[in-house]
Design a protein around this motif. Structure first.
Motif, PDB file in Angstrom:
ATOM      1  N   ASP A   1       0.135   4.696  -8.667  1.00  0.00           N
ATOM      2  CA  ASP A   1      -1.290   4.742  -8.365  1.00  0.00           C
ATOM      3  C   ASP A   1      -1.511   4.595  -6.858  1.00  0.00           C
ATOM      4  N   GLU A   2      -2.119   3.512  -6.386  1.00  0.00           N
ATOM      5  CA  GLU A   2      -2.416   3.326  -4.967  1.00  0.00           C
ATOM      6  C   GLU A   2      -1.412   2.426  -4.253  1.00  0.00           C
ATOM      7  N   GLU A   3      -0.310   2.087  -4.898  1.00  0.00           N
ATOM      8  CA  GLU A   3       0.656   1.188  -4.281  1.00  0.00           C
ATOM      9  C   GLU A   3       2.089   1.651  -4.550  1.00  0.00           C
ATOM     10  N   ARG A   4       2.990   1.148  -3.714  1.00  0.00           N
ATOM     11  CA  ARG A   4       4.414   1.419  -3.892  1.00  0.00           C
ATOM     12  C   ARG A   4       5.058   0.110  -4.340  1.00  0.00           C
ATOM     13  N   VAL A   5       5.733   0.147  -5.484  1.00  0.00           N
ATOM     14  CA  VAL A   5       6.333  -1.038  -6.089  1.00  0.00           C
ATOM     15  C   VAL A   5       7.810  -1.084  -5.711  1.00  0.00           C
TER      16      VAL A   5
ATOM     17  N   ASP B   1       0.851  -1.191   0.000  1.00  0.00           N
ATOM     18  CA  ASP B   1       0.000   0.000   0.000  1.00  0.00           C
ATOM     19  C   ASP B   1       0.880   1.231   0.000  1.00  0.00           C
ATOM     20  N   LEU B   2       0.398   2.280  -0.631  1.00  0.00           N
ATOM     21  CA  LEU B   2       1.176   3.509  -0.745  1.00  0.00           C
ATOM     22  C   LEU B   2       1.383   4.168   0.621  1.00  0.00           C
TER      23      LEU B   2
ATOM     24  N   VAL C   1       9.076   2.653  -6.292  1.00  0.00           N
ATOM     25  CA  VAL C   1       8.414   3.623  -7.163  1.00  0.00           C
ATOM     26  C   VAL C   1       6.943   3.689  -6.770  1.00  0.00           C
ATOM     27  N   ALA C   2       6.403   4.893  -6.591  1.00  0.00           N
ATOM     28  CA  ALA C   2       4.978   5.063  -6.309  1.00  0.00           C
ATOM     29  C   ALA C   2       4.207   4.909  -7.607  1.00  0.00           C
TER      30      ALA C   2
END
Length: 117
Positions: free
Chosen positions: A81-85, A49-50, A78-79
Motif C-alpha cells: 500500500d503506502e509503505e515498505r515493510v 514510507d514507500l 515488500v511494498a
C-alpha cells in the motif's frame, strides 16, 4: 475498515494518524547519511514510507530521537500500500557502557569499611 463511518469522521481519523506520524519523538532508521522515519515497529521488522526507501539494505541503526537504540540487519523488503515493510535477520540492543571482560559479583556493597589493626 472505516466504511460505516461518515466521510468527515474518516477524514479526521486519517488526519490524526498522519499527525501522529510526524511527531518528533518517533523512531528513525539511519543508513550511512540517509535517515528515514519509521512508521511502524515490531519484533520482526519495521515499516517506512514507500517513497525513497527502496535502497535500504544491510546493516542499519535505529534511533529514538538522538538516542541510539538498536543495530539490525535488514534482509527483505515488500511494498505494501503506502509503505515498505522491512524484515530483519537480527536486532541487537546498543549497550550504554563497554562490555565487562570479567565476572561481576551478584552482590556489590555500597561502601567498604576498613578495619583498623
Amino acid at each position: 475498515m472505516y466504511t460505516f463511518l461518515p466521510e468527515a469522521v474518516r477524514q479526521g481519523l486519517e488526519d490524526a494518524r498522519k499527525a501522529a506520524l510526524r511527531r518528533k519523538d518517533r523512531l528513525s532508521v539511519c543508513d550511512g547519511d540517509a535517515t528515514y522515519r519509521i512508521r511502524r515497529f515490531w519484533d520482526g521488522g519495521f515499516a517506512l514510507d514507500l517513497k525513497g526507501s527502496d535502497k535500504l539494505r544491510g546493516h542499519v541503526d535505529i534511533y529514538d530521537g538522538p538516542r541510539h537504540l538498536y543495530q539490525c540487519l535488514v534482509v527483505s523488503a515488500v511494498a505494501d500500500d503506502e509503505e515498505r515493510v522491512f524484515e530483519f535477520k537480527w536486532l541487537t540492543p546498543v549497550a550504554d557502557r563497554p562490555a565487562a571482560d570479567f565476572v561481576q559479583p551478584d552482590f556489590v556493597p555500597a561502601a567498604l569499611i576498613e578495619s583498623r589493626n
